[in-house]
Design a protein around this motif. Sequence first.
Motif, short mmCIF file in Angstrom:
data_model
loop_
_atom_site.label_atom_id
_atom_site.label_comp_id
_atom_site.label_asym_id
_atom_site.label_seq_id
_atom_site.Cartn_x
_atom_site.Cartn_y
_atom_site.Cartn_z
N ALA A 188 0.83 -1.21 0.00
CA ALA A 188 0.00 0.00 0.00
C ALA A 188 0.86 1.25 0.00
O ALA A 188 0.53 2.24 -0.67
CB ALA A 188 -0.94 -0.01 1.21
N ARG A 189 1.96 1.20 0.73
CA ARG A 189 2.84 2.38 0.80
C ARG A 189 3.45 2.68 -0.57
O ARG A 189 3.55 3.83 -0.98
CB ARG A 189 3.95 2.14 1.81
N ILE A 190 3.89 1.63 -1.26
CA ILE A 190 4.46 1.82 -2.59
C ILE A 190 3.44 2.48 -3.52
O ILE A 190 3.77 3.38 -4.30
CB ILE A 190 4.94 0.47 -3.15
N ALA A 191 2.19 2.04 -3.44
CA ALA A 191 1.15 2.59 -4.30
C ALA A 191 0.89 4.07 -4.04
O ALA A 191 0.47 4.80 -4.94
CB ALA A 191 -0.14 1.80 -4.13
N ARG A 192 1.12 4.52 -2.80
CA ARG A 192 0.84 5.91 -2.44
C ARG A 192 2.12 6.74 -2.29
O ARG A 192 2.05 7.89 -1.83
CB ARG A 192 0.07 5.96 -1.12
N TYR A 193 3.26 6.19 -2.70
CA TYR A 193 4.52 6.87 -2.43
C TYR A 193 4.58 8.21 -3.14
O TYR A 193 4.15 8.35 -4.29
CB TYR A 193 5.70 5.99 -2.87
N GLY A 231 -6.54 -3.73 8.74
CA GLY A 231 -6.97 -2.39 9.10
C GLY A 231 -6.43 -1.26 8.23
O GLY A 231 -6.46 -0.10 8.65
N LEU A 232 -5.99 -1.56 7.03
CA LEU A 232 -5.48 -0.51 6.16
C LEU A 232 -6.56 0.50 5.75
O LEU A 232 -6.29 1.69 5.59
CB LEU A 232 -4.85 -1.10 4.90
#
Length: 357
Positions: free
Chosen positions: A97-102, A346-347
């Motif tokens: 998820a972090r990579i997708a929103r980086y 819980g993301l």
Amino acid sequence: MSGGEEPVLLHTDGRAAHIVLNRPRALNALNHEMVRRIDEALTVWEDDPAVRTVVITGAGERGLCAGGDIRAVHDDARDGDGSAAAAFWRDEYHLNARIARYAKPYVAVMDGIVMGGGVGVSAHGSVRIVTERSRIAMPETGIGFVPDVGGTYLLVQAPGELGTHLALTGAGIGAADALLCGLADHYVPSAALGRFIDDLADLPVRDVLARHAQPPPRGVLAGRREWIDTCYAADTVEEILDRLLTDGGPEAKEAAETLLGRSPTALKATLAALRRARRQGTLERVLDQEYRVSCAALSTPDLVEGIRAQVIDKDRTPRWSPATLAEVIDADVARFFAPLGDRELGLAGPGTGTEGV
């Protein structure tokens, strides 16, 4: 950072920061330590004004990453309580998820083999590069598992039913088909990768792409859309199989033969996960769902048996339980999507655990 013993190598070159997955003998398979190191590096680079671009590549000649360390998952499911695997997935899915929103360009060089967890650390990036050597797959049904790392989110966005075909069969695709399915953005010949990566040290990503990106060689999926869309639009795996077998085309019959060798439970759970993912809306919600599915898979016999047959003993003859699609009842599938209570990923935030399912 240098040295062959480090599983992830980190360095900066000009305006670019580099992640090199460095387990070439294991085809750079991801373990928990690697996930943590990548996440820590992204934290540092996110606030470093000197870093304008992040680049991820794989050491060795065979590929970016063959997936997660499924031997460790096998051992935990067979001999442990599943907590180590669940903890790995928790951090891995947060990283996806972090990579997708980086906030900065994240350039994934998807050269060679990119499977499973390798898709998770690449195909969510903002700039995804494929070459003539790329072979991308989500082969989880072959080990009694279900596509994860946001794979169901990515695959349901492919045109028509292409994603359903890839998820159920685990088929690998090349550069043009990855572009068609939305798993990649640009084609760069492998011979030009060195210059492409070198140029990222000095130039913005868009300028480097303008210099090196080319049209890909022809793929195969565009010419198979008719039977794929027709056959995989069915509501059940049994009906999909029936349509594939009666379609008449050799490729459809080959796909049917592939499905007949996959875990019946995993096939039905995968189809349900894909259909539900279409209604989830965001990557975070889908990852929350995938975490439930993955944790449930730990207590099924097929995950341990599939990894045994494909990776450990390599006899390629898994004994699935149940052995047939007809024996997999609705309750067997429903348990993959049961809420986890205080163990939810819980993301998507509170109050979103079971909506849209």
